[in-house]
Scaffold this active site. Structure first.
Site, PDB file in Angstrom:
ATOM      1  N   GLY A  36      -1.214  -5.641  11.681  1.00 47.71           N
ATOM      2  CA  GLY A  36      -1.303  -4.301  12.026  1.00 47.71           C
ATOM      3  C   GLY A  36      -2.239  -4.006  13.159  1.00 47.71           C
ATOM      4  O   GLY A  36      -2.069  -3.485  14.086  1.00 47.71           O
ATOM      5  N   HIS A  37      -3.497  -4.336  12.780  1.00 46.10           N
ATOM      6  CA  HIS A  37      -4.494  -4.514  13.939  1.00 46.10           C
ATOM      7  C   HIS A  37      -4.210  -5.385  15.155  1.00 46.10           C
ATOM      8  O   HIS A  37      -4.419  -4.495  16.024  1.00 46.10           O
ATOM      9  CB  HIS A  37      -6.096  -4.932  13.249  1.00 46.10           C
ATOM     10  CG  HIS A  37      -6.547  -4.469  11.974  1.00 46.10           C
ATOM     11  ND1 HIS A  37      -6.643  -4.874  10.843  1.00 46.10           N
ATOM     12  CD2 HIS A  37      -7.162  -3.093  12.032  1.00 46.10           C
ATOM     13  CE1 HIS A  37      -7.203  -3.960   9.881  1.00 46.10           C
ATOM     14  NE2 HIS A  37      -7.384  -3.023  10.608  1.00 46.10           N
ATOM     15  N   GLN A  61     -18.460   6.547   5.809  1.00 53.23           N
ATOM     16  CA  GLN A  61     -17.348   6.897   5.433  1.00 53.23           C
ATOM     17  C   GLN A  61     -16.729   6.527   4.035  1.00 53.23           C
ATOM     18  O   GLN A  61     -15.742   6.843   3.528  1.00 53.23           O
ATOM     19  CB  GLN A  61     -16.035   6.473   6.324  1.00 53.23           C
ATOM     20  CG  GLN A  61     -15.856   4.981   6.293  1.00 53.23           C
ATOM     21  CD  GLN A  61     -14.781   4.725   7.475  1.00 53.23           C
ATOM     22  OE1 GLN A  61     -15.264   4.720   8.705  1.00 53.23           O
ATOM     23  NE2 GLN A  61     -13.654   4.435   7.523  1.00 53.23           N
ATOM     24  N   GLU A 148      -0.772   4.803  12.457  1.00 54.09           N
ATOM     25  CA  GLU A 148       0.090   5.996  11.946  1.00 54.09           C
ATOM     26  C   GLU A 148      -0.061   5.679  10.405  1.00 54.09           C
ATOM     27  O   GLU A 148       0.280   6.619   9.579  1.00 54.09           O
ATOM     28  CB  GLU A 148       1.344   6.117  12.183  1.00 54.09           C
ATOM     29  CG  GLU A 148       1.469   6.751  13.789  1.00 54.09           C
ATOM     30  CD  GLU A 148       2.670   7.271  14.207  1.00 54.09           C
ATOM     31  OE1 GLU A 148       3.743   6.724  13.543  1.00 54.09           O
ATOM     32  OE2 GLU A 148       2.893   7.889  15.089  1.00 54.09           O
ATOM     33  N   LYS A 149      -0.459   4.726   9.910  1.00 52.49           N
ATOM     34  CA  LYS A 149      -0.688   4.525   8.406  1.00 52.49           C
ATOM     35  C   LYS A 149      -1.653   5.438   7.943  1.00 52.49           C
ATOM     36  O   LYS A 149      -1.663   6.089   6.968  1.00 52.49           O
ATOM     37  CB  LYS A 149      -1.183   3.132   7.893  1.00 52.49           C
ATOM     38  CG  LYS A 149      -1.308   2.888   6.298  1.00 52.49           C
ATOM     39  CD  LYS A 149      -1.635   1.619   5.641  1.00 52.49           C
ATOM     40  CE  LYS A 149      -2.996   1.295   6.179  1.00 52.49           C
ATOM     41  NZ  LYS A 149      -3.944   2.194   5.201  1.00 52.49           N
ATOM     42  N   ASP A 150      -2.756   5.601   8.746  1.00 56.98           N
ATOM     43  CA  ASP A 150      -3.770   6.624   8.487  1.00 56.98           C
ATOM     44  C   ASP A 150      -3.529   7.971   9.340  1.00 56.98           C
ATOM     45  O   ASP A 150      -4.386   8.192  10.319  1.00 56.98           O
ATOM     46  CB  ASP A 150      -5.119   6.123   8.780  1.00 56.98           C
ATOM     47  CG  ASP A 150      -5.424   4.927   8.057  1.00 56.98           C
ATOM     48  OD1 ASP A 150      -5.580   4.665   6.813  1.00 56.98           O
ATOM     49  OD2 ASP A 150      -5.329   3.648   8.242  1.00 56.98           O
ATOM     50  N   ARG A 187      -7.078  -3.569   2.423  1.00 54.02           N
ATOM     51  CA  ARG A 187      -7.229  -3.496   1.065  1.00 54.02           C
ATOM     52  C   ARG A 187      -6.278  -4.323   0.341  1.00 54.02           C
ATOM     53  O   ARG A 187      -6.350  -4.576  -0.945  1.00 54.02           O
ATOM     54  CB  ARG A 187      -7.394  -2.122   0.551  1.00 54.02           C
ATOM     55  CG  ARG A 187      -8.481  -1.436   1.169  1.00 54.02           C
ATOM     56  CD  ARG A 187      -8.605   0.213   0.613  1.00 54.02           C
ATOM     57  NE  ARG A 187      -9.531   0.931   1.330  1.00 54.02           N
ATOM     58  CZ  ARG A 187     -10.853   1.142   1.041  1.00 54.02           C
ATOM     59  NH1 ARG A 187     -11.047   0.542  -0.136  1.00 54.02           N
ATOM     60  NH2 ARG A 187     -11.660   1.895   1.495  1.00 54.02           N
TER      61      ARG A 187
END
Length: 253
Positions: A36-37, A61, A148-150, A187
């Site tokens: 993804g990155h 954070q 867009e996951k976050d 994660r």
């Protein structure tokens, strides 16, 4: 790929001739990279003359110190992946570089940051917005890429950039998923084998025609510990713990 430790060397380089008249794409990360990155990095490379990535595990954070300690750190593997993906510069700031003020100065948002993950993780988005603003000011990119996951994070960062007249365009990129539907996340590698086998159910149940209350009950019955299931901004969001790992996902509705 050039690796720059700290901010002083980067600032000197950024002011030089090598960047004159060339567009810069930026992908900020906390490391423990996955495909993804790399999809963000490849897009940055395709749309700009120079692609810059950063790896910085941002302590401000994390509202849970144990979560910060558990966060995976794989810098050697990350650097190899970024080099192979065509990254031009990798920025590796330290906490002292990023917070010379000791985090006395910080950036907050008063509405959307209090919803969803913000309601469950006090101070989380304050830390995110502060570090991203600092990184955008350091890199001075034409475009910065966020997954867009976050999605809540993307909305807040995009709104911040507009509110503070930043020159960087905030570019959203689609969520990448494993073949079984699990959203790619750093994660995921912390999941136990049994948990990893169950994890794709989060997206499967979230994508069903059931309402948020029913979905939350179904997730709990499967063994998740849901924080929330809510619908906002044309999407359905969920966060749930599986063992010690907190997973998030969202789907368009």
């Amino acid at each position: 790929m050039e690796i720059l430790k700290g901010t002083a060397a980067w600032l000197k380089l950024r002011a030089g001739r090598r960047f004159a008249g060339r567009t810069v794409g930026f992908v900020p990360t906390m490391g423990a990279l996955h495909q993804g990155h790399l999809s963000l990095l490849r897009r940055a490379k395709a749309e700009n003359a120079i692609a810059v990535a950063s790896v910085f595990v941002n302590p401000t954070q994390f509202n849970d110190p144990k979560d910060l300690q558990r966060y995976p750190r794989t810098l050697g593997a990350d650097a190899k992946m970024l080099r192979e993906a065509g990254t031009d510069f990798l920025l590796l700031p330290s906490a002292k570089d990023m917070y010379p003020d000791g985090y006395r100065y910080r950036l907050g948002e008063t509405t959307e940051s209090r919803l969803l993950c913000g309601a469950c993780r006090p101070g989380h988005f304050e830390g995110v917005l502060t570090v991203v603003l600092k990184l955008l000011n350091l890199v001075r990119a034409d475009r910065a890429y966020f997954g867009e996951k976050d999605y809540q994070q993307y909305r807040l960062i995009s709104g911040m950039a507009e509110a503070f007249f930043l020159r960087t365009e905030i570019v959203p990129c689609p969520t990448l998923r494993e073949p079984d539907g699990l959203a790619m996340s750093s994660r995921n590698r912390l999941l136990e084998p049994r948990e990893r086998a169950l994890a794709p159910a989060l997206n499967r149940v979230l994508s069903s025609k059931a309402g948020p209350a029913r979905i939350k009950k179904e997730l709990a019955a499967l063994g998740f510990k849901p924080d929330y299931v809510e619908e906002r901004w044309g999407r359905r969001f969920a966060a749930a713990k599986l063992g010690k790992v907190r997973l998030i996902d969202n789907v368009e509705i």
